[in-house]
Design an enzyme around this catalytic site. Sequence first.
Site, PDB file in Angstrom:
ATOM      1  N   ALA A  12       0.806  -1.236   0.000  1.00  0.00           N
ATOM      2  CA  ALA A  12       0.000   0.000   0.000  1.00  0.00           C
ATOM      3  C   ALA A  12       0.834   1.278   0.000  1.00  0.00           C
ATOM      4  CB  ALA A  12      -0.945  -0.009   1.204  1.00  0.00           C
ATOM      5  N   ARG A  14       2.316   2.688  -2.479  1.00  0.00           N
ATOM      6  CA  ARG A  14       2.205   3.470  -3.724  1.00  0.00           C
ATOM      7  C   ARG A  14       1.124   2.856  -4.631  1.00  0.00           C
ATOM      8  NH1 ARG A  14       7.736   0.955  -6.336  1.00  0.00           N
ATOM      9  NH2 ARG A  14       6.674  -0.618  -7.577  1.00  0.00           N
ATOM     10  N   ASN A  89      -3.386  -6.739  -2.470  1.00  0.00           N
ATOM     11  CA  ASN A  89      -3.030  -5.889  -3.612  1.00  0.00           C
ATOM     12  C   ASN A  89      -1.584  -6.075  -4.089  1.00  0.00           C
ATOM     13  OD1 ASN A  89      -3.100  -3.232  -5.297  1.00  0.00           O
ATOM     14  ND2 ASN A  89      -1.432  -2.918  -3.818  1.00  0.00           N
ATOM     15  N   TYR A 154       2.977 -13.963 -14.897  1.00  0.00           N
ATOM     16  CA  TYR A 154       2.019 -13.019 -14.288  1.00  0.00           C
ATOM     17  C   TYR A 154       0.577 -13.463 -14.562  1.00  0.00           C
ATOM     18  CZ  TYR A 154       0.009  -8.331 -13.344  1.00  0.00           C
ATOM     19  OH  TYR A 154      -0.719  -7.268 -12.867  1.00  0.00           O
ATOM     20  N   ILE A 187      -3.752   0.504 -15.967  1.00  0.00           N
ATOM     21  CA  ILE A 187      -3.878   1.577 -14.969  1.00  0.00           C
ATOM     22  C   ILE A 187      -2.528   2.299 -14.855  1.00  0.00           C
ATOM     23  CG2 ILE A 187      -4.482   2.095 -12.564  1.00  0.00           C
ATOM     24  CD1 ILE A 187      -6.773   0.659 -14.047  1.00  0.00           C
TER      25      ILE A 187
HETATM   26  P1  NAD Z   1       3.103  -0.961  -8.034  1.00  0.00           P
HETATM   27  O1  NAD Z   1       4.339  -1.647  -8.480  1.00  0.00           O
HETATM   28  O2  NAD Z   1       3.054   0.527  -8.053  1.00  0.00           O
HETATM   29  O3  NAD Z   1       2.686  -1.450  -6.570  1.00  0.00           O
HETATM   30  C1  NAD Z   1       2.839  -2.759  -6.115  1.00  0.00           C
HETATM   31  C2  NAD Z   1       3.128  -2.709  -4.634  1.00  0.00           C
HETATM   32  O4  NAD Z   1       3.295  -4.043  -4.133  1.00  0.00           O
HETATM   33  C3  NAD Z   1       4.423  -1.943  -4.327  1.00  0.00           C
HETATM   34  O5  NAD Z   1       4.199  -1.051  -3.278  1.00  0.00           O
HETATM   35  C4  NAD Z   1       5.385  -3.053  -3.907  1.00  0.00           C
HETATM   36  O6  NAD Z   1       6.370  -2.635  -2.984  1.00  0.00           O
HETATM   37  C5  NAD Z   1       4.419  -4.051  -3.265  1.00  0.00           C
HETATM   38  N1  NAD Z   1       4.988  -5.391  -3.177  1.00  0.00           N
HETATM   39  C6  NAD Z   1       5.637  -6.081  -4.157  1.00  0.00           C
HETATM   40  N2  NAD Z   1       6.058  -7.266  -3.687  1.00  0.00           N
HETATM   41  C7  NAD Z   1       5.674  -7.327  -2.377  1.00  0.00           C
HETATM   42  C8  NAD Z   1       5.818  -8.300  -1.344  1.00  0.00           C
HETATM   43  N3  NAD Z   1       6.454  -9.469  -1.560  1.00  0.00           N
HETATM   44  N4  NAD Z   1       5.287  -8.031  -0.130  1.00  0.00           N
HETATM   45  C9  NAD Z   1       4.651  -6.858   0.114  1.00  0.00           C
HETATM   46  N5  NAD Z   1       4.485  -5.896  -0.827  1.00  0.00           N
HETATM   47  C10 NAD Z   1       4.996  -6.137  -2.049  1.00  0.00           C
HETATM   48  O7  NAD Z   1       1.955  -1.564  -8.951  1.00  0.00           O
HETATM   49  P2  NAD Z   1       0.384  -1.276  -9.050  1.00  0.00           P
HETATM   50  O8  NAD Z   1       0.115  -1.020 -10.478  1.00  0.00           O
HETATM   51  O9  NAD Z   1      -0.093  -0.329  -8.012  1.00  0.00           O
HETATM   52  O10 NAD Z   1      -0.148  -2.753  -8.723  1.00  0.00           O
HETATM   53  C11 NAD Z   1      -0.987  -3.100  -7.641  1.00  0.00           C
HETATM   54  C12 NAD Z   1      -1.717  -4.388  -7.980  1.00  0.00           C
HETATM   55  O11 NAD Z   1      -2.544  -4.174  -9.122  1.00  0.00           O
HETATM   56  C13 NAD Z   1      -0.789  -5.560  -8.340  1.00  0.00           C
HETATM   57  O12 NAD Z   1      -1.292  -6.759  -7.813  1.00  0.00           O
HETATM   58  C14 NAD Z   1      -0.857  -5.575  -9.858  1.00  0.00           C
HETATM   59  O13 NAD Z   1      -0.549  -6.841 -10.383  1.00  0.00           O
HETATM   60  C15 NAD Z   1      -2.296  -5.184 -10.075  1.00  0.00           C
HETATM   61  N6  NAD Z   1      -2.600  -4.678 -11.421  1.00  0.00           N
HETATM   62  C16 NAD Z   1      -2.035  -3.524 -11.884  1.00  0.00           C
HETATM   63  C17 NAD Z   1      -2.359  -3.080 -13.166  1.00  0.00           C
HETATM   64  C18 NAD Z   1      -1.798  -1.815 -13.751  1.00  0.00           C
HETATM   65  O14 NAD Z   1      -2.064  -1.537 -14.932  1.00  0.00           O
HETATM   66  N7  NAD Z   1      -1.051  -1.008 -13.018  1.00  0.00           N
HETATM   67  C19 NAD Z   1      -3.259  -3.820 -13.956  1.00  0.00           C
HETATM   68  C20 NAD Z   1      -3.804  -4.984 -13.447  1.00  0.00           C
HETATM   69  C21 NAD Z   1      -3.480  -5.401 -12.172  1.00  0.00           C
END
Ligand code: NAD
Length: 246
Positions: A12, A14, A89, A154, A187
């Site tokens: 959470a 970012r 998340n 993924y 996103i």
């Molecule tokens: P992001 O990389 O900005 O955030 C991901 C967060 O997860 C980061 O804060 C990171 O430090 C944390 N994280 C990673 N590994 C971890 C671990 N082992 N333990 C605890 N925290 C951990 O990415 P985002 O775009 O905000 O992604 C959030 C979620 O949304 C993810 O599950 C991603 O797969 C999903 N998602 C994102 C998109 C997109 O387009 N951005 C699309 C579909 C799904």
Amino acid sequence: MLNGKNALVTGASRGIGRAIALELAGKGANVAINYAGNEAKAQEVAQEVENLGGRALTIQADVADESEVKEMVKQVTKEFGSLDILINNAGITRDNLLMRMKEDEFDQVINTNLKGVFVCTKAVTRQMMKQKAGKIVNVASIVGVSGNPGQANYVAAKAGVIGFTKSTAKELASRNILVNAVAPGFITTDMTDKLSEDQKEEMLPMIPLRRLGTPQNVADVVRFLVSDDAEYITGQTIHIDGGMVM
Ligand code: NAD
């Protein structure tokens, strides 16, 4: 709307996780902010939660590490008194074409994105069963439904999350624990910032709404799913993708 509810949001500090944490806090929840490494960013989110009137906790834990997660859940429950909402998340990408994908790239993504959901759900469910209530939302992805070249690791993890959501929803329904998933499309976050402007432009014709999504678009649906308005919804995956996958 979420007054007095206590939530844990993984990853959470970012992006989408941060937006969800702030959205839940804005509606009255106290929020535990899990983070992997960036303590300063997590503290910033905690400050923002408190500015919105909620209590905040920051907890470092690797979502795929069962002992760290158990400790995290123990701490949240002790500080907040209960745990009503879990948002799974946290996620990573390690994109590569199948023939170039290393075993380690496959394992890391499955561990964080799929095993992490299992580990956190199991730890939190123990507490929710005692409370005889709970809401869990898993952040999957539309590629878990549609597939995507260069992301076999993924996509396998996110498809797994959708299946895990359905199974746990059926298993935990009798305990009044509701489990749903959201499947974001494209996103704008750090995860997608790696793509060039040209690559982003190429995405637009594939999106019927002709625009990229925002973390807030995802947070709005998550807030609905954990609210009383969604009391009769479980086991569902809601696409937040501007109509990309129908
Ligand atoms: P992001 O990389 O900005 O955030 C991901 C967060 O997860 C980061 O804060 C990171 O430090 C944390 N994280 C990673 N590994 C971890 C671990 N082992 N333990 C605890 N925290 C951990 O990415 P985002 O775009 O905000 O992604 C959030 C979620 O949304 C993810 O599950 C991603 O797969 C999903 N998602 C994102 C998109 C997109 O387009 N951005 C699309 C579909 C799904």
